[in-house]
Design a protein around this motif. Structure first.
Motif, mmCIF file in Angstrom:
data_model
loop_
_atom_site.group_PDB
_atom_site.id
_atom_site.type_symbol
_atom_site.label_atom_id
_atom_site.label_comp_id
_atom_site.label_asym_id
_atom_site.label_seq_id
_atom_site.Cartn_x
_atom_site.Cartn_y
_atom_site.Cartn_z
ATOM 1 N N HIS A 34 30.391 66.450 70.426
ATOM 2 C CA HIS A 34 31.502 66.452 70.937
ATOM 3 C C HIS A 34 31.744 66.857 72.384
ATOM 4 O O HIS A 34 32.039 65.993 73.388
ATOM 5 N N VAL B 273 34.239 55.941 68.424
ATOM 6 C CA VAL B 273 33.823 56.798 67.178
ATOM 7 C C VAL B 273 32.341 56.866 67.285
ATOM 8 O O VAL B 273 31.458 56.042 67.491
ATOM 9 N N GLY C 62 28.835 59.181 65.699
ATOM 10 C CA GLY C 62 28.151 60.134 64.874
ATOM 11 C C GLY C 62 26.913 60.342 64.907
ATOM 12 O O GLY C 62 26.106 59.552 65.690
ATOM 13 N N PRO D 54 27.539 68.725 65.528
ATOM 14 C CA PRO D 54 28.861 67.921 65.645
ATOM 15 C C PRO D 54 29.455 68.547 66.925
ATOM 16 O O PRO D 54 29.943 67.703 68.104
ATOM 17 N N VAL E 214 35.838 61.334 67.477
ATOM 18 C CA VAL E 214 36.756 60.259 67.642
ATOM 19 C C VAL E 214 37.534 60.468 69.113
ATOM 20 O O VAL E 214 38.168 61.509 69.372
ATOM 21 N N ARG F 54 30.933 52.016 64.023
ATOM 22 C CA ARG F 54 29.995 52.987 63.848
ATOM 23 C C ARG F 54 29.263 52.991 62.683
ATOM 24 O O ARG F 54 27.974 53.134 62.633
ATOM 25 N N ARG F 55 29.638 52.519 61.542
ATOM 26 C CA ARG F 55 28.979 52.513 60.101
ATOM 27 C C ARG F 55 28.113 51.406 60.434
ATOM 28 O O ARG F 55 26.814 51.391 59.957
ATOM 29 N N ARG G 223 35.449 52.719 63.666
ATOM 30 C CA ARG G 223 34.600 53.488 62.578
ATOM 31 C C ARG G 223 33.847 52.545 61.776
ATOM 32 O O ARG G 223 32.814 52.768 61.358
ATOM 33 N N ASP H 12 32.299 65.778 60.978
ATOM 34 C CA ASP H 12 31.027 65.483 61.866
ATOM 35 C C ASP H 12 31.338 64.299 62.591
ATOM 36 O O ASP H 12 30.166 63.845 63.229
ATOM 37 N N GLU H 13 32.443 63.879 62.955
ATOM 38 C CA GLU H 13 32.601 62.490 63.881
ATOM 39 C C GLU H 13 33.674 62.822 64.969
ATOM 40 O O GLU H 13 34.289 63.534 64.754
#
Length: 507
Positions: free
Chosen positions: A316, A303, A305, A312, A337, A393-394, A390, A334-335
């Motif tokens: 990608h 993932v 960002g 975005p 995956v 990624r955070r 995810r 906007d992510e």
């Protein structure tokens, strides 16, 4: 027109005195001069004709030859009619500066040399223009017929002697000869492209010209790169026009490549949505097959960002280039995956992504790119794998630097727990514990928060905490007592120490 052509013109009977290894230099103009320093009137590529009237002493020769070499003229053709010779000091200076020197026969006028050369230059320019148009038609036909960029670059190299390469981020060679000039790597070209103040740019040393394929609509880190041999600032207009047309054709091929991958991107997006919706395996398996993934294989979730770095859609496209072939790469809002086939227990996908993005780091501005990589999982565990990626990624988003990649090795720490907590809950928890300490520090110019952090770092040792802060032990005891009074917590209790530790990590 090349210098060696001069020797083949029978009416001129020019004799080469020095510069036998420089006969592939090209002539773009002819200039006759008897100025001792004609540099201001020269622009490079000229054949200079001189009767040596400027020479009154041997020292004048150095001034004249240095001016020609600084102006990057192609050659000097000379004859001293009065002395009926070419002075030895002129021969020596030309040889030392690497300037080809021709002797003009006494019975051949400079005007005849100019006429013969200019006639051939005019013919060559007309032929070059015709060739450019013909090559353009051939190049367009090649793309239309689906021949790809390889044959097009072969055509340019064969007809013009100019090798070209097309690269995608982060230095993936799309088309062109297998070997790059010198010891350069694709990553070297990418760095030169990203750090150039303006484009097109010339890479010093090997003399390579760098062109952005879509300079007006794409960030450099996500754009393709056209590399051509030679210094584009020295090219004639016809060659510059050909390079512009070739760039446009590569842009068309890039757009077509994007169109071909759009269907795969839509399939990947729908697949990830099913996974996150916790759909049954019976629904996910057909989508895996449509996306080209092995339903029996283990997959790794990735993932990514970004904030204020690339759009975005560009992010990608960038990850379609970076991730291994066969990956399903989708864009959810906007992510990015992606589901990537696991390459084996010893393969570190997070390190592979980090290396690829590091090449692009000079072009990553703003918030950079944050990436999370999860543990390999089978179909039944895909939802958990995407959720883990995810969270990673955070966690990466809280770091610093243009490239931040968090792999599965960090998913078993407290950081994963913090990353999984909603932002409002994180802020509330942090402010409830540390808010009173912040207010006290600001009102009294105290240092309670730093004392608390140091106290926890040394596992509650009063002596070591005092040593690190250069305080008396009693001062440390007083500050910790104030922390406990303001927060209602007891730092002798493990639970309260853990809460403070987590709150400090949320700052």
């Amino acid at each position: 027109m090349r210098l060696r052509t001069l020797l083949a013109i029978p009416d001129l009977r020019l004799e080469l005195i020095t510069g036998h290894d420089e006969l592939d230099r090209t002539i773009r103009w002819v200039v006759t001069t008897d100025l001792k320093d004609p540099g201001r009137y020269l622009h490079g590529g000229e054949l200079v004709l001189s009767g040596l009237v400027w020479r009154t002493r041997p020292a004048d020769t150095e001034v004249f030859v240095r001016a020609l070499t600084r102006a990057r003229v192609s050659a000097l053709a000379a004859w001293d009619a009065e002395a009926a010779t070419i002075p030895a000091d002129l021969v020596e200076a030309c040889d030392r500066h690497g300037l080809p020197l021709f002797r003009v026969p006494e019975d051949v006028a400079f005007a005849s040399v100019t006429e013969q050369v200019m006639r051939r230059l005019s013919t060559a320019r007309a032929a070059d223009l015709t060739a450019v148009l013909g090559r353009h038609r051939t190049l367009v036909a090649g793309v239309t017929e689906g021949a790809g960029l390889g044959p097009l670059l072969d055509l340019v190299g064969r007809d013009l002697g100019m090798r070209c390469w097309v690269l995608a981020p982060p230095g993936r060679l799309i088309a062109g000869p297998g070997e790059l000039p010198g010891s350069l790597s694709p990553a070297d070209l990418t760095r030169g492209f990203l750090t150039a103040p303006r484009l097109p740019a010339v890479l010093p040393g090997p003399g390579l010209s760098l062109f952005a394929v879509s300079p007006d609509g794409t960030a450099r880190v996500a754009d393709w790169l056209l590399v051509c041999e030679g210094d584009c600032t020295e090219w004639p207009a016809e060659r510059r026009a050909l390079a512009a047309e070739l760039t446009a054709i590569v842009a068309i091929e890039r757009a077509r490549s994007g169109e071909r991958s759009n269907a795969a991107s839509r399939l990947a997006r729908e697949l990830v949505r099913l996974v996150l919706a916790d759909a049954p395996a019976a629904e996910i398996l057909p989508r895996l097959e449509l996306a080209g993934l092995d339903t029996a294989a283990t997959l790794v979730a990735v993932v990514a960002g970004t904030r204020d770095t690339v759009r975005p859609a560009e992010l990608h496209r960038l990850f379609r280039e970076i991730l291994p072939a066969g990956s399903a790469v989708g864009l959810l809002e906007d992510e990015v995956v992606a589901l990537v086939p696991a390459a084996g227990p010893d393969h570190d996908l997070a390190a592979q992504v980090r290396r690829a993005l590091s090449v692009l780091a000079p072009g990553l501005t703003g918030g950079g790119i944050a990436v999370g990589v999860g543990e390999p999982a089978t179909v039944e565990g895909l939802r958990g794998a995407v959720t883990e990626a995810r969270h990673a990624r955070r966690l990466a988003a809280d770091g610093t630097g243009p490239v931040r990649v968090v792999g599965p090795d960090a998913l078993a720490t407290h950081a994963l727990l913090l990353a999984s907590v909603p932002d409002d809950a994180r802020i509330t928890f942090r402010d409830r514990l540390l808010g009173p300490l912040h207010a006290y520090d600001e009102a009294h110019h105290a240092d309670l928060i730093r004392t608390l952090e140091t106290f926890l770092q040394v596992s509650g040792s009063w002596t070591r905490c005092a040593d690190r802060l250069h305080l008396h032990v009693n001062s440390v005891r007083y500050r910790i007592q104030r922390v406990e009074e303001l927060t209602g917590r007891d730092l002798a209790r493990l639970e309260d120490r853990v809460d403070f530790f987590l709150a400090l990590r949320l700052r």
